[in-house]
Design a protein around this motif. Structure first.
Motif, PDB file in Angstrom:
ATOM      1  N   ASN A 244      16.228  57.156  26.786  1.00  0.00           N
ATOM      2  CA  ASN A 244      14.795  57.071  27.056  1.00  0.00           C
ATOM      3  C   ASN A 244      14.519  57.082  28.554  1.00  0.00           C
ATOM      4  OD1 ASN A 244      12.032  56.677  26.039  1.00  0.00           O
ATOM      5  ND2 ASN A 244      12.189  54.679  27.045  1.00  0.00           N
ATOM      6  N   ALA A 245      15.375  56.374  29.328  1.00  0.00           N
ATOM      7  CA  ALA A 245      15.218  56.364  30.783  1.00  0.00           C
ATOM      8  C   ALA A 245      15.473  57.759  31.357  1.00  0.00           C
ATOM      9  CB  ALA A 245      16.159  55.347  31.415  1.00  0.00           C
ATOM     10  N   ASP A 246      16.517  58.428  30.814  1.00  0.00           N
ATOM     11  CA  ASP A 246      16.811  59.792  31.276  1.00  0.00           C
ATOM     12  C   ASP A 246      15.654  60.737  30.945  1.00  0.00           C
ATOM     13  OD1 ASP A 246      19.216  58.922  32.222  1.00  0.00           O
ATOM     14  OD2 ASP A 246      20.383  59.618  30.485  1.00  0.00           O
ATOM     15  N   ARG A 247      15.080  60.555  29.775  1.00  0.00           N
ATOM     16  CA  ARG A 247      13.955  61.406  29.387  1.00  0.00           C
ATOM     17  C   ARG A 247      12.771  61.210  30.332  1.00  0.00           C
ATOM     18  NH1 ARG A 247       9.508  60.506  26.539  1.00  0.00           N
ATOM     19  NH2 ARG A 247      10.201  58.391  25.992  1.00  0.00           N
ATOM     20  N   GLY A 248      12.536  59.942  30.713  1.00  0.00           N
ATOM     21  CA  GLY A 248      11.448  59.675  31.654  1.00  0.00           C
ATOM     22  C   GLY A 248      11.693  60.331  33.001  1.00  0.00           C
ATOM     23  N   ALA A 249      12.968  60.266  33.470  1.00  0.00           N
ATOM     24  CA  ALA A 249      13.295  60.890  34.748  1.00  0.00           C
ATOM     25  C   ALA A 249      13.123  62.404  34.684  1.00  0.00           C
ATOM     26  CB  ALA A 249      14.719  60.537  35.155  1.00  0.00           C
ATOM     27  N   VAL A 250      13.562  62.988  33.549  1.00  0.00           N
ATOM     28  CA  VAL A 250      13.415  64.440  33.393  1.00  0.00           C
ATOM     29  C   VAL A 250      11.944  64.832  33.346  1.00  0.00           C
ATOM     30  CG1 VAL A 250      13.822  66.361  31.807  1.00  0.00           C
ATOM     31  CG2 VAL A 250      15.648  64.734  32.285  1.00  0.00           C
ATOM     32  N   GLU A 251      11.134  64.021  32.672  1.00  0.00           N
ATOM     33  CA  GLU A 251       9.700  64.310  32.608  1.00  0.00           C
ATOM     34  C   GLU A 251       9.070  64.258  33.999  1.00  0.00           C
ATOM     35  OE1 GLU A 251       8.106  61.535  29.857  1.00  0.00           O
ATOM     36  OE2 GLU A 251       8.677  62.690  28.072  1.00  0.00           O
ATOM     37  N   GLU A 252       9.507  63.298  34.822  1.00  0.00           N
ATOM     38  CA  GLU A 252       8.983  63.211  36.188  1.00  0.00           C
ATOM     39  C   GLU A 252       9.410  64.435  37.008  1.00  0.00           C
ATOM     40  OE1 GLU A 252       6.905  61.122  37.615  1.00  0.00           O
ATOM     41  OE2 GLU A 252       6.641  60.076  35.708  1.00  0.00           O
ATOM     42  N   GLN A 253      10.669  64.853  36.833  1.00  0.00           N
ATOM     43  CA  GLN A 253      11.143  66.045  37.542  1.00  0.00           C
ATOM     44  C   GLN A 253      10.372  67.286  37.096  1.00  0.00           C
ATOM     45  OE1 GLN A 253      15.360  66.253  36.875  1.00  0.00           O
ATOM     46  NE2 GLN A 253      15.824  64.471  38.149  1.00  0.00           N
ATOM     47  N   ASN A 254      10.129  67.389  35.797  1.00  0.00           N
ATOM     48  CA  ASN A 254       9.366  68.529  35.286  1.00  0.00           C
ATOM     49  C   ASN A 254       7.935  68.521  35.814  1.00  0.00           C
ATOM     50  OD1 ASN A 254      11.555  69.430  33.838  1.00  0.00           O
ATOM     51  ND2 ASN A 254      10.924  68.474  31.913  1.00  0.00           N
ATOM     52  N   LYS A 255       7.374  67.335  35.927  1.00  0.00           N
ATOM     53  CA  LYS A 255       6.016  67.226  36.464  1.00  0.00           C
ATOM     54  C   LYS A 255       5.967  67.678  37.922  1.00  0.00           C
ATOM     55  CE  LYS A 255       2.251  63.889  37.066  1.00  0.00           C
ATOM     56  NZ  LYS A 255       1.846  62.461  36.871  1.00  0.00           N
ATOM     57  N   ALA A 256       6.961  67.199  38.725  1.00  0.00           N
ATOM     58  CA  ALA A 256       7.024  67.617  40.127  1.00  0.00           C
ATOM     59  C   ALA A 256       7.264  69.117  40.250  1.00  0.00           C
ATOM     60  CB  ALA A 256       8.122  66.845  40.851  1.00  0.00           C
ATOM     61  N   ALA A 257       8.151  69.661  39.395  1.00  0.00           N
ATOM     62  CA  ALA A 257       8.407  71.100  39.430  1.00  0.00           C
ATOM     63  C   ALA A 257       7.166  71.891  39.047  1.00  0.00           C
ATOM     64  CB  ALA A 257       9.566  71.441  38.493  1.00  0.00           C
ATOM     65  N   GLY A 258       6.399  71.346  38.095  1.00  0.00           N
ATOM     66  CA  GLY A 258       5.162  72.019  37.704  1.00  0.00           C
ATOM     67  C   GLY A 258       4.158  72.080  38.841  1.00  0.00           C
ATOM     68  N   LEU A 259       4.021  70.958  39.579  1.00  0.00           N
ATOM     69  CA  LEU A 259       3.119  70.947  40.732  1.00  0.00           C
ATOM     70  C   LEU A 259       3.590  71.917  41.807  1.00  0.00           C
ATOM     71  CD1 LEU A 259       2.475  67.096  41.033  1.00  0.00           C
ATOM     72  CD2 LEU A 259       0.930  68.824  40.101  1.00  0.00           C
ATOM     73  N   GLN A 260       4.907  71.964  42.025  1.00  0.00           N
ATOM     74  CA  GLN A 260       5.455  72.893  43.016  1.00  0.00           C
ATOM     75  C   GLN A 260       5.224  74.338  42.586  1.00  0.00           C
ATOM     76  OE1 GLN A 260       9.636  72.421  43.732  1.00  0.00           O
ATOM     77  NE2 GLN A 260       9.604  73.602  45.624  1.00  0.00           N
ATOM     78  N   LEU A 261       5.357  74.601  41.291  1.00  0.00           N
ATOM     79  CA  LEU A 261       5.132  75.956  40.778  1.00  0.00           C
ATOM     80  C   LEU A 261       3.679  76.375  40.978  1.00  0.00           C
ATOM     81  CD1 LEU A 261       6.241  78.400  39.273  1.00  0.00           C
ATOM     82  CD2 LEU A 261       5.673  77.252  37.116  1.00  0.00           C
ATOM     83  N   VAL A 262       2.755  75.445  40.742  1.00  0.00           N
ATOM     84  CA  VAL A 262       1.340  75.747  40.963  1.00  0.00           C
ATOM     85  C   VAL A 262       1.092  76.094  42.426  1.00  0.00           C
ATOM     86  CG1 VAL A 262      -0.981  74.767  40.952  1.00  0.00           C
ATOM     87  CG2 VAL A 262       0.540  74.370  39.018  1.00  0.00           C
ATOM     88  N   GLU A 263       1.711  75.309  43.338  1.00  0.00           N
ATOM     89  CA  GLU A 263       1.543  75.567  44.770  1.00  0.00           C
ATOM     90  C   GLU A 263       2.133  76.914  45.161  1.00  0.00           C
ATOM     91  OE1 GLU A 263       0.313  75.063  48.627  1.00  0.00           O
ATOM     92  OE2 GLU A 263      -0.213  73.901  46.833  1.00  0.00           O
ATOM     93  N   LEU A 264       3.313  77.237  44.590  1.00  0.00           N
ATOM     94  CA  LEU A 264       3.938  78.523  44.890  1.00  0.00           C
ATOM     95  C   LEU A 264       3.085  79.681  44.386  1.00  0.00           C
ATOM     96  CD1 LEU A 264       7.694  77.715  44.114  1.00  0.00           C
ATOM     97  CD2 LEU A 264       6.651  78.088  46.352  1.00  0.00           C
ATOM     98  N   LYS A 265       2.459  79.503  43.233  1.00  0.00           N
ATOM     99  CA  LYS A 265       1.584  80.549  42.704  1.00  0.00           C
ATOM    100  C   LYS A 265       0.384  80.777  43.628  1.00  0.00           C
ATOM    101  CE  LYS A 265       2.661  80.140  37.759  1.00  0.00           C
ATOM    102  NZ  LYS A 265       2.141  79.759  36.415  1.00  0.00           N
TER     103      LYS A 265
END
Length: 243
Positions: free
Chosen positions: A38-59
């Motif tokens: 569950n802790a790993d899933r939370g960390a992955v979700e946070e990484q995915n969220k940060a990657a999503g924001l970075q992807l929006v900025e790159l777009k």
């Protein structure tokens, strides 16, 4: 009756031991693994969220890539990856026609590694009737007269500063200054307009001195010394003569 109690107590103890062993062997490790997952899933979700924001900025940045390419084209016209003297001569020819002056001579010196500490002072044009400096009067107390400053001789008056300081990443290994000399003839005010256009044209140029001579009331000549610059590509970042 006592035997039944013993069996009951033994069964209760056995059940308790079984429950404890089941907790220790089966349930507790699984709960721990579930907690870690569950802790790993939370960390992955946070990484995915940060990657999503970075992807929006790159777009967003990619949407303006056309403007960035235009800026890069303009920068490369100002500071090309090679001397490109023929193209620069075409600019000078256009500039001379626009300002109604005649380009009489042009020469190129050997390329020099960029060194802002050793820049020559910028000079402003002043009309003169000769290309030799005027004699300097000796002081009244009989001491020797100070030597004339070469930068102010022959119609040149020092008014400016040194070469601009380069931003980080610009070094003597990849940024090259190419000395040039341009001679033009025409009306004095037109010569000044030509000099201004030389410093504000597409190709980055820094005028270091101007020597002017009056030929007639309407005609003057100007000898302009300046630098144009070359930003070498990383694969060829070794200063070479201008050619």
């Amino acid at each position: 009756m006592d035997r039944n109690r013993v069996w009951v107590l033994g069964a209760v103890v056995l059940i308790g031991v079984t429950l404890v062993l089941g907790w220790l062997v089966g349930i507790s490790p699984n709960l721990t693994a579930a907690s870690v997952a569950n802790a790993d899933r939370g960390a992955v979700e946070e990484q995915n969220k940060a990657a999503g924001l970075q992807l929006v900025e790159l777009k967003k940045q990619f949407e303006s890539i056309g403007d960035l390419k235009k800026d890069l084209t303009a920068i490369r016209e100002a500071v090309p990856s090679g001397p490109e003297i023929p193209a620069f001569l075409s600019q000078l020819d256009t500039l001379s026609r626009q300002n109604e002056v005649t380009l009489t001579d042009f020469s190129v010196g050997d390329a020099e590694p960029y060194a802002p500490e050793g820049a020559a002072p910028v000079a402003a044009a002043t009309p003169s009737d000769a290309s030799t400096p005027a004699p300097t009067a000796a002081p009244a107390d009989g001491t020797a007269a100070p030597a004339a400053d070469p930068a102010t001789a022959a119609g040149a008056t020092v008014v400016g500063a040194a070469l601009p300081v380069a931003p980080p990443g610009i070094t003597a290994n990849n940024f090259v200054a190419v000395p040039i000399t341009v001679s033009v003839e025409g009306n004095y005010s037109k010569l000044l307009d030509f000099t201004d256009g030389l410093q504000t044209g597409k190709r980055l140029a820094l005028v270091t001195s101007i020597e002017t001579t009056t030929v007639s009331p309407e005609i003057s000549t100007a000898k302009i010394t300046a630098y144009v610059y070359v930003l070498l590509n990383p694969a060829t970042a070794t200063p070479t003569p201008a050619g």
